[in-house]
Design a protein around this motif. Structure first.
Motif, short mmCIF file in Angstrom:
data_model
loop_
_atom_site.label_atom_id
_atom_site.label_comp_id
_atom_site.label_asym_id
_atom_site.label_seq_id
_atom_site.Cartn_x
_atom_site.Cartn_y
_atom_site.Cartn_z
N ALA A 1 -3.49 -2.57 -17.18
CA ALA A 1 -3.07 -1.43 -16.37
C ALA A 1 -2.15 -1.86 -15.22
O ALA A 1 -1.14 -1.20 -14.96
CB ALA A 1 -4.29 -0.69 -15.81
N VAL A 2 -2.49 -2.94 -14.53
CA VAL A 2 -1.70 -3.38 -13.39
C VAL A 2 -0.28 -3.74 -13.83
O VAL A 2 0.70 -3.36 -13.17
CB VAL A 2 -2.38 -4.54 -12.64
N ALA A 3 -0.15 -4.42 -14.94
CA ALA A 3 1.19 -4.78 -15.45
C ALA A 3 1.99 -3.53 -15.78
O ALA A 3 3.18 -3.43 -15.46
CB ALA A 3 1.07 -5.69 -16.67
N GLU A 4 1.36 -2.54 -16.40
CA GLU A 4 2.08 -1.32 -16.77
C GLU A 4 2.43 -0.49 -15.54
O GLU A 4 3.54 0.05 -15.44
CB GLU A 4 1.26 -0.49 -17.75
N ILE A 5 1.53 -0.40 -14.57
CA ILE A 5 1.83 0.35 -13.35
C ILE A 5 2.97 -0.35 -12.59
O ILE A 5 3.87 0.32 -12.07
CB ILE A 5 0.57 0.50 -12.47
N THR A 6 2.96 -1.66 -12.55
CA THR A 6 4.03 -2.42 -11.90
C THR A 6 5.36 -2.12 -12.58
O THR A 6 6.38 -1.90 -11.90
CB THR A 6 3.72 -3.93 -11.94
N ARG A 7 5.36 -2.08 -13.90
CA ARG A 7 6.58 -1.77 -14.65
C ARG A 7 7.05 -0.35 -14.36
O ARG A 7 8.24 -0.12 -14.10
CB ARG A 7 6.33 -1.94 -16.16
N LEU A 8 6.14 0.61 -14.36
CA LEU A 8 6.50 2.01 -14.08
C LEU A 8 7.04 2.18 -12.66
O LEU A 8 7.98 2.93 -12.43
CB LEU A 8 5.29 2.91 -14.30
N LYS A 9 6.43 1.49 -11.69
CA LYS A 9 6.91 1.56 -10.30
C LYS A 9 8.33 1.05 -10.16
O LYS A 9 9.10 1.55 -9.35
CB LYS A 9 5.99 0.75 -9.37
N ALA A 10 8.67 0.05 -10.94
CA ALA A 10 10.00 -0.58 -10.84
C ALA A 10 11.09 0.31 -11.42
O ALA A 10 12.27 0.11 -11.12
CB ALA A 10 10.00 -1.92 -11.55
#
Length: 187
Positions: free
Chosen positions: A106-115
């Protein structure tokens, strides 16, 4: 870069649900419901943990067809169905209503979405938001604090590895003694 906002109704003693996942104490006044509806209108993407997804998806897809529904509830239900959503869960196996399921990190995907370029994202669900808090991904916290003590349950804030310094953005009192506060993460 997108802004990530974590906001929910919370008891004065810091819980989003009482023991047994009871949220009966958190029924919003008309004014608080209008606030959450405005937040939803300003949101481009909603991120849900599995438990909150099950709560939301059991009500909002057909809420506008229920007897006695208000115009505000009709608008919220339609916006909720139409907006893009991502559910992070290893137990949910099917999602609908413009929703994508993520079973991995989840953290990796949220980081990607935020970027990505785009409008604000909101995040809901204590476990999911806790992971985002610990990773330093949340930009704003919105608390609608109800004048009730529930004595335990699901906390709004997760245990953290280090302090998160915040700036007060807004505070206002709503009917029924609910205090709305918004804090921005100091970076």
């Amino acid at each position: 870069m997108r802004k990530l906002i974590y906001g929910m109704n919370v008891s004065l003693d810091g819980y989003i649900a009482a023991p047994g996942d009871d949220i009966g104490w958190s029924v919003p006044s008309d004014e608080l419901f209008q606030f959450w509806s405005a937040q939803l209108r300003a949101t481009e993407l909603s991120l849900y943990g599995g438990k909150l997804w099950q709560t939301m998806s059991s009500h909002w897809p057909t809420a506008d067809q229920q007897p006695g529904v208000t115009p505000a509830e009709v608008e919220f239900a339609r916006r909720w169905r139409d907006m893009a959503k991502v559910v992070f869960s290893s137990t949910v196996d099917k999602v609908d209503w413009n929703t994508r399921l993520v079973t991995g990190d989840a953290v990796a995907e949220i980081t990607r979405l935020k970027a990505e370029d785009g409008g604000p994202m909101d995040i809901g669900g204590a476990t999911l938001a806790g992971a985002a808090m610990r990773a330093g991904l949340i930009d704003e916290y919105v608390l609608a604090t109800a004048p009730v003590l529930v004595g335990g349950g699901t906390p709004f804030f997760a245990a953290l590895d280090s302090w998160v310094n915040l700036n007060l953005v807004e505070t206002r009192t709503l009917p029924g003694g609910v205090i709305l506060t918004r804090y921005g993460t100091r970076r």
